[in-house]
Design an enzyme around this catalytic site. Structure first.
Site, PDB file in Angstrom:
ATOM      1  N   CYS A   2      30.755   9.634 -27.194  1.00  0.00           N
ATOM      2  CA  CYS A   2      29.624   8.860 -27.694  1.00  0.00           C
ATOM      3  C   CYS A   2      30.013   8.066 -28.944  1.00  0.00           C
ATOM      4  O   CYS A   2      30.941   8.409 -29.650  1.00  0.00           O
ATOM      5  CB  CYS A   2      28.425   9.733 -28.063  1.00  0.00           C
ATOM      6  SG  CYS A   2      28.053  10.970 -26.835  1.00  0.00           S
ATOM      7  N   ARG A  27      33.348   4.269 -26.099  1.00  0.00           N
ATOM      8  CA  ARG A  27      33.239   5.705 -26.334  1.00  0.00           C
ATOM      9  C   ARG A  27      32.292   6.387 -25.348  1.00  0.00           C
ATOM     10  O   ARG A  27      32.064   7.602 -25.433  1.00  0.00           O
ATOM     11  CB  ARG A  27      32.759   5.969 -27.758  1.00  0.00           C
ATOM     12  CG  ARG A  27      33.626   5.320 -28.805  1.00  0.00           C
ATOM     13  CD  ARG A  27      33.011   5.449 -30.161  1.00  0.00           C
ATOM     14  NE  ARG A  27      33.196   6.778 -30.705  1.00  0.00           N
ATOM     15  CZ  ARG A  27      34.191   7.153 -31.484  1.00  0.00           C
ATOM     16  NH1 ARG A  27      35.099   6.271 -31.846  1.00  0.00           N
ATOM     17  NH2 ARG A  27      34.287   8.372 -31.922  1.00  0.00           N
ATOM     18  N   TRP A  74      28.104   9.482 -23.739  1.00  0.00           N
ATOM     19  CA  TRP A  74      28.924  10.010 -22.652  1.00  0.00           C
ATOM     20  C   TRP A  74      28.480  11.458 -22.514  1.00  0.00           C
ATOM     21  O   TRP A  74      28.716  12.274 -23.397  1.00  0.00           O
ATOM     22  CB  TRP A  74      30.405   9.919 -23.004  1.00  0.00           C
ATOM     23  CG  TRP A  74      31.307  10.339 -21.882  1.00  0.00           C
ATOM     24  CD1 TRP A  74      31.769   9.579 -20.852  1.00  0.00           C
ATOM     25  CD2 TRP A  74      31.887  11.644 -21.700  1.00  0.00           C
ATOM     26  NE1 TRP A  74      32.581  10.321 -20.032  1.00  0.00           N
ATOM     27  CE2 TRP A  74      32.669  11.592 -20.523  1.00  0.00           C
ATOM     28  CE3 TRP A  74      31.811  12.849 -22.398  1.00  0.00           C
ATOM     29  CZ2 TRP A  74      33.373  12.690 -20.044  1.00  0.00           C
ATOM     30  CZ3 TRP A  74      32.514  13.954 -21.911  1.00  0.00           C
ATOM     31  CH2 TRP A  74      33.283  13.861 -20.744  1.00  0.00           C
ATOM     32  N   ASN A 100      27.267  12.277 -32.393  1.00  0.00           N
ATOM     33  CA  ASN A 100      28.510  12.204 -31.621  1.00  0.00           C
ATOM     34  C   ASN A 100      29.228  13.520 -31.822  1.00  0.00           C
ATOM     35  O   ASN A 100      29.482  13.904 -32.968  1.00  0.00           O
ATOM     36  CB  ASN A 100      29.372  11.039 -32.129  1.00  0.00           C
ATOM     37  CG  ASN A 100      30.795  11.116 -31.608  1.00  0.00           C
ATOM     38  OD1 ASN A 100      31.027  11.532 -30.475  1.00  0.00           O
ATOM     39  ND2 ASN A 100      31.761  10.733 -32.426  1.00  0.00           N
ATOM     40  N   GLY A 101      29.525  14.227 -30.742  1.00  0.00           N
ATOM     41  CA  GLY A 101      30.227  15.504 -30.876  1.00  0.00           C
ATOM     42  C   GLY A 101      29.546  16.570 -30.038  1.00  0.00           C
ATOM     43  O   GLY A 101      28.773  16.256 -29.130  1.00  0.00           O
ATOM     44  N   GLU A 481      51.629   8.106 -13.735  1.00  0.00           N
ATOM     45  CA  GLU A 481      50.835   7.022 -14.315  1.00  0.00           C
ATOM     46  C   GLU A 481      50.230   6.145 -13.203  1.00  0.00           C
ATOM     47  O   GLU A 481      49.061   5.750 -13.277  1.00  0.00           O
ATOM     48  CB  GLU A 481      51.712   6.197 -15.272  1.00  0.00           C
ATOM     49  CG  GLU A 481      51.059   4.977 -15.891  1.00  0.00           C
ATOM     50  CD  GLU A 481      49.792   5.271 -16.709  1.00  0.00           C
ATOM     51  OE1 GLU A 481      49.493   6.435 -16.979  1.00  0.00           O
ATOM     52  OE2 GLU A 481      49.097   4.302 -17.040  1.00  0.00           O
ATOM     53  N   LYS A 485      46.130   5.599 -12.571  1.00  0.00           N
ATOM     54  CA  LYS A 485      45.444   4.297 -12.511  1.00  0.00           C
ATOM     55  C   LYS A 485      44.592   4.198 -11.263  1.00  0.00           C
ATOM     56  O   LYS A 485      43.445   3.784 -11.311  1.00  0.00           O
ATOM     57  CB  LYS A 485      46.441   3.121 -12.490  1.00  0.00           C
ATOM     58  CG  LYS A 485      47.261   2.840 -13.708  1.00  0.00           C
ATOM     59  CD  LYS A 485      46.495   2.609 -14.965  1.00  0.00           C
ATOM     60  CE  LYS A 485      46.190   3.913 -15.663  1.00  0.00           C
ATOM     61  NZ  LYS A 485      46.394   4.012 -17.052  1.00  0.00           N
ATOM     62  N   GLU A 488      41.461   6.554 -11.362  1.00  0.00           N
ATOM     63  CA  GLU A 488      40.386   6.302 -12.324  1.00  0.00           C
ATOM     64  C   GLU A 488      39.607   5.022 -12.056  1.00  0.00           C
ATOM     65  O   GLU A 488      38.421   4.968 -12.331  1.00  0.00           O
ATOM     66  CB  GLU A 488      40.890   6.395 -13.777  1.00  0.00           C
ATOM     67  CG  GLU A 488      41.490   5.188 -14.401  1.00  0.00           C
ATOM     68  CD  GLU A 488      41.885   5.429 -15.863  1.00  0.00           C
ATOM     69  OE1 GLU A 488      43.048   5.183 -16.180  1.00  0.00           O
ATOM     70  OE2 GLU A 488      41.051   5.844 -16.679  1.00  0.00           O
ATOM     71  N   HIS A 504      57.856  21.732  -0.855  1.00  0.00           N
ATOM     72  CA  HIS A 504      57.437  23.064  -1.326  1.00  0.00           C
ATOM     73  C   HIS A 504      55.926  23.250  -1.237  1.00  0.00           C
ATOM     74  O   HIS A 504      55.370  24.092  -1.924  1.00  0.00           O
ATOM     75  CB  HIS A 504      57.943  23.287  -2.755  1.00  0.00           C
ATOM     76  CG  HIS A 504      59.434  23.257  -2.843  1.00  0.00           C
ATOM     77  ND1 HIS A 504      60.233  24.259  -2.347  1.00  0.00           N
ATOM     78  CD2 HIS A 504      60.273  22.300  -3.310  1.00  0.00           C
ATOM     79  CE1 HIS A 504      61.503  23.951  -2.530  1.00  0.00           C
ATOM     80  NE2 HIS A 504      61.557  22.756  -3.103  1.00  0.00           N
ATOM     81  N   LYS A 603      36.534   5.061 -22.942  1.00  0.00           N
ATOM     82  CA  LYS A 603      37.839   4.594 -23.407  1.00  0.00           C
ATOM     83  C   LYS A 603      38.456   5.589 -24.378  1.00  0.00           C
ATOM     84  O   LYS A 603      39.645   5.838 -24.359  1.00  0.00           O
ATOM     85  CB  LYS A 603      37.667   3.222 -24.078  1.00  0.00           C
ATOM     86  CG  LYS A 603      38.955   2.606 -24.590  1.00  0.00           C
ATOM     87  CD  LYS A 603      39.811   2.119 -23.447  1.00  0.00           C
ATOM     88  CE  LYS A 603      41.148   1.589 -23.903  1.00  0.00           C
ATOM     89  NZ  LYS A 603      42.131   1.648 -22.784  1.00  0.00           N
TER      90      LYS A 603
HETATM   91  O1  M6R Z   1      43.547   6.690 -26.810  1.00  0.00           O
HETATM   92  P1  M6R Z   1      44.479   7.661 -26.158  1.00  0.00           P
HETATM   93  O2  M6R Z   1      45.772   7.042 -25.793  1.00  0.00           O
HETATM   94  O3  M6R Z   1      44.668   8.911 -26.970  1.00  0.00           O
HETATM   95  O4  M6R Z   1      43.749   8.087 -24.830  1.00  0.00           O
HETATM   96  C1  M6R Z   1      44.275   9.080 -24.003  1.00  0.00           C
HETATM   97  C2  M6R Z   1      43.600   9.089 -22.652  1.00  0.00           C
HETATM   98  O5  M6R Z   1      42.234   9.355 -22.789  1.00  0.00           O
HETATM   99  C3  M6R Z   1      43.769   7.772 -21.918  1.00  0.00           C
HETATM  100  O6  M6R Z   1      45.106   7.411 -21.818  1.00  0.00           O
HETATM  101  C4  M6R Z   1      43.158   7.856 -20.511  1.00  0.00           C
HETATM  102  O7  M6R Z   1      43.875   8.758 -19.738  1.00  0.00           O
HETATM  103  C5  M6R Z   1      43.135   6.477 -19.870  1.00  0.00           C
HETATM  104  N1  M6R Z   1      41.814   6.187 -19.410  1.00  0.00           N
HETATM  105  C6  M6R Z   1      44.065   6.327 -18.735  1.00  0.00           C
HETATM  106  O8  M6R Z   1      44.040   5.045 -18.213  1.00  0.00           O
END
Ligand code: M6R
Length: 608
Positions: A2, A27, A74, A100-101, A481, A485, A488, A504, A603
């Protein structure tokens, strides 16, 4: 998670507060709300969905308020709904607050407050704060907050208003960021200073357990012993750069396309051509300290963890330094053994990821120094690390991290090169490394130039519900990675896996309905990898290969091939990742998902 924002001053309060809130959507964005005071009454508006939905409602109601607090949510406790959206009020509507928290002891507080007559309407942890402050209020707003806060356990940043005090808001911070911006006759509070950077760059950071009474012309800060704190104002080092889509359909696509530029910027002034080495003048790293490093500990989450993990292969191979890569949320609850001679590197694009920050604080409490790798100036990591290398990638708005990842790889490669050259790597090998690094922007562009072809391939595979991303050597972290992508932004189940490990267990999942994205650009293991792909093919699994231009024999195995320019194994992650980013983007586009702000995500993950 948030984001919270507050404003008091001569501008249109509702409009200024909502504009600030919009910049905090990274956020969280499942619901939003605003509250303010007018003629001794609290007015509020809450909506499910993004801030623009709230904005429309607030415009419709022509909200006029003297002080404004707002939150973009969030969900943690209670699903996204109008009732659970912030602000939360006490039963008499005298107090409103945004938070927030997470309040960890909210259950026991709730029981105690209910016994004393409080009626709860939401499923949130936050609502207890409103009833708690209200229950302590005997005419002194500050005192009520000061009595309530020590009863809260967890991480929180809170902004509170009281209907009898339209000239102030009270801000509280504990293990969650809250920054106060001092303008001329106006004051802002925010989870992130960038949200008010267009109005003022003079800021005050609230420390843990501090409470601030915030008025348009003055700020009073109190510590947990209720003593007044004198806090110097700081000036933000960089105002937020403007973030627009520049004609691209999504920020994510724009950011993918920016990578030739962001890679150049990560490299700029950070190497010495002819000596085959790197330098980081801006952080004044002590070379003797680096020479004394015997092992590296990397802390990160998500994409940043993938970058860190990939770099561990490189540090061990090239600099011959053992590396331990830890997921911050796990590490923070361990009792870690960190021997002297350990270089701790915390990687975070945002510099606000709660688990990474907590892990850093734990180490710093033990007296261990931390090097941050971060994209956001003035972020918590940038401020708390002993030194910080910036990615210089510009604001990354798309929730899925793209350009930050490749910049992290470049920065980590430069650091590895510098440490390897300080040890045993020769000038020739160092220069070959540098030459390969400098070719990256051009190579990335050549993959971007194939967007149309990748789009066609994406269209063909967009209906599948399960994918594997396979690789060996450096292509294994690259596969993690790539899969992240895809899952998500397209909501497809995708697993990154070391190709040699498939037999395995996971190979049981392979059939004609489960495509494999085969990341071929690892020369050392290429032949072995082809055998692994034959095993996939023998079980009717469709194969999309991402391969270097000289691996022509892959055409006999794969159903589709995306060609990427050849580079050294250590850097092949970069061109290959551009291809996986585009593939994920176009599959998501085909499936019609919310690419820049995928469901359930934020984000910046500011709760644990
Ligand atoms: O801001 P940060 O790099 O610490 O964020 C870490 C993850 O939350 C961030 O990389 C997340 O996995 C992304 N949405 C991936 O695309």
């Amino acid at each position: 998670m948030c984001g919270i924002f507050g404003y008091i001053g001569p501008k249109n309060v509702a409009k200024t507060t909502i504009e600030g809130l919009k910049t905090l959507e990274y956020r969280g964005y499942d619901s939003a709300g605003i509250a303010g005071i007018s003629h001794g009454k609290i007015y509020y508006c809450k909506e499910v969905g993004k801030v623009e939905v709230l904005e429309k409602e607030v415009q419709k109601s022509q909200m006029v308020i003297d002080v404004g607090i707002a939150q973009t949510r969030w969900a943690t406790h209670g699903k996204p709904s109008k009732i659970n959206a912030h602000p939360h009020l006490d039963n008499d509507g005298t107090i409103a607050l945004v938070h927030n928290g997470i309040i960890e002891n909210y259950e026991s507080l709730k029981q105690m407050l209910q016994t004393n007559g409080a009626k709860f309407v939401s499923q949130t942890d936050t609502e207890v704060i409103a009833h708690l402050v209200s229950s302590r209020y005997k005419g002194d707003f500050l005192k009520a907050v000061q009595e309530a806060v020590p009863l809260l356990k967890g991480a929180f940043a809170i902004a509170i208003i009281h209907r009898d005090f339209p000239d102030r808001m009270i801000a509280v911070a504990h293990q969650s960021p809250l920054i106060i911006g001092k303008g001329y006759g106006e004051t802002f509070i925010s989870s992130d200073a960038n949200a008010f950077a267009a109005h003022t760059r003079e800021v005050v950071y609230l420390a843990d357990s501090e409470i601030a009474v915030v008025k348009a012309h003055e700020i009073e800060i109190y510590n947990s012993s209720m003593e007044t704190v004198v806090r110097e104002t700081k000036t933000l080092s960089n105002a937020m750069q403007e973030a627009t889509k520049s004609g691209f359909a999504h920020f994510t696509l724009k950011e993918i396309n920016e990578q030739p530029k962001t890679i150049r910027s990560a490299l700029l002034s950070r190497f010495i051509d002819g000596y085959g080495t790197a330098i980081f003048e801006e952080i004044g790293l002590d070379l003797n300290e680096l020479l004394a490093v015997q092992r590296i500990l990397i802390l990160a989450c998500g994409t940043s963890w993938n970058a860190g993990y990939l770099s561990s292969y490189m540090f061990e191979d090239k600099a011959r330094i053992p590396v331990q890569v830890e997921i911050s949320s796990e590490f923070r609850y361990k009792n870690p053994v960190v021997p002297s001679g350990t270089l701790v590197i915390a990687i975070s694009q945002s510099g606000e990821t709660a688990d990474t920050i907590a892990a850093v604080r734990e180490l710093k409490a033990k007296g261990i120094r931390v090097l941050g790798i971060c994209n956001v100036h003035d972020s918590t990591l940038a401020r708390e690390a002993d030194a910080c290398i910036f990615l210089k990638a510009g604001p990354e708005i798309g929730v899925c991290s793209t350009k930050a990842f490749t910049s992290q790889i470049v920065v980590l490669t430069l650091l590895c090169l510098m440490m390897a050259r300080m040890r045993h790597m020769g000038k020739r090998e160092g220069q070959d490394f540098l030459d390969a690094l400098q070719k990256l922007p051009e190579q990335v562009q050549s993959v971007l130039d194939q967007s149309e072809l990748i789009r066609k391939i994406a269209k063909k595979y967009a209906h599948y519900e399960n994918f594997f991303f396979l690789g060996r050597g450096y292509m294994y972290p690259t596969s993690l990675e790539g899969a992240l992508k895809l899952k998500e932004i397209s909501y497809i189940n995708a697993n990154g896996y070391p190709a040699g490990e498939m037999k395995h267990g996971p190979i049981a999942l392979i059939n004609e309905a489960c495509p494999t994205v085969a990341l071929c650009a690892n020369k050392i293991t290429y032949e072995k990898f082809l055998s692994n792909l034959m095993e996939i093919k023998a079980r009717s699994g469709p194969i999309i290969a991402i391969a270097e231009e000289d691996n022509k024999n892959i055409e006999k195995i794969a159903d589709d091939v995306i060609w990427v320019p050849a580079t050294i194994d250590e850097l092949a992650v970069v061109p290959t990742t551009i291809a996986t980013q585009l593939l994920a983007y176009y599959i998501a586009l085909e499936r019609g998902t919310d690419i820049d702000q995928p469901r359930n995500l934020a984000k910046s993950v500011t709760v644990e």
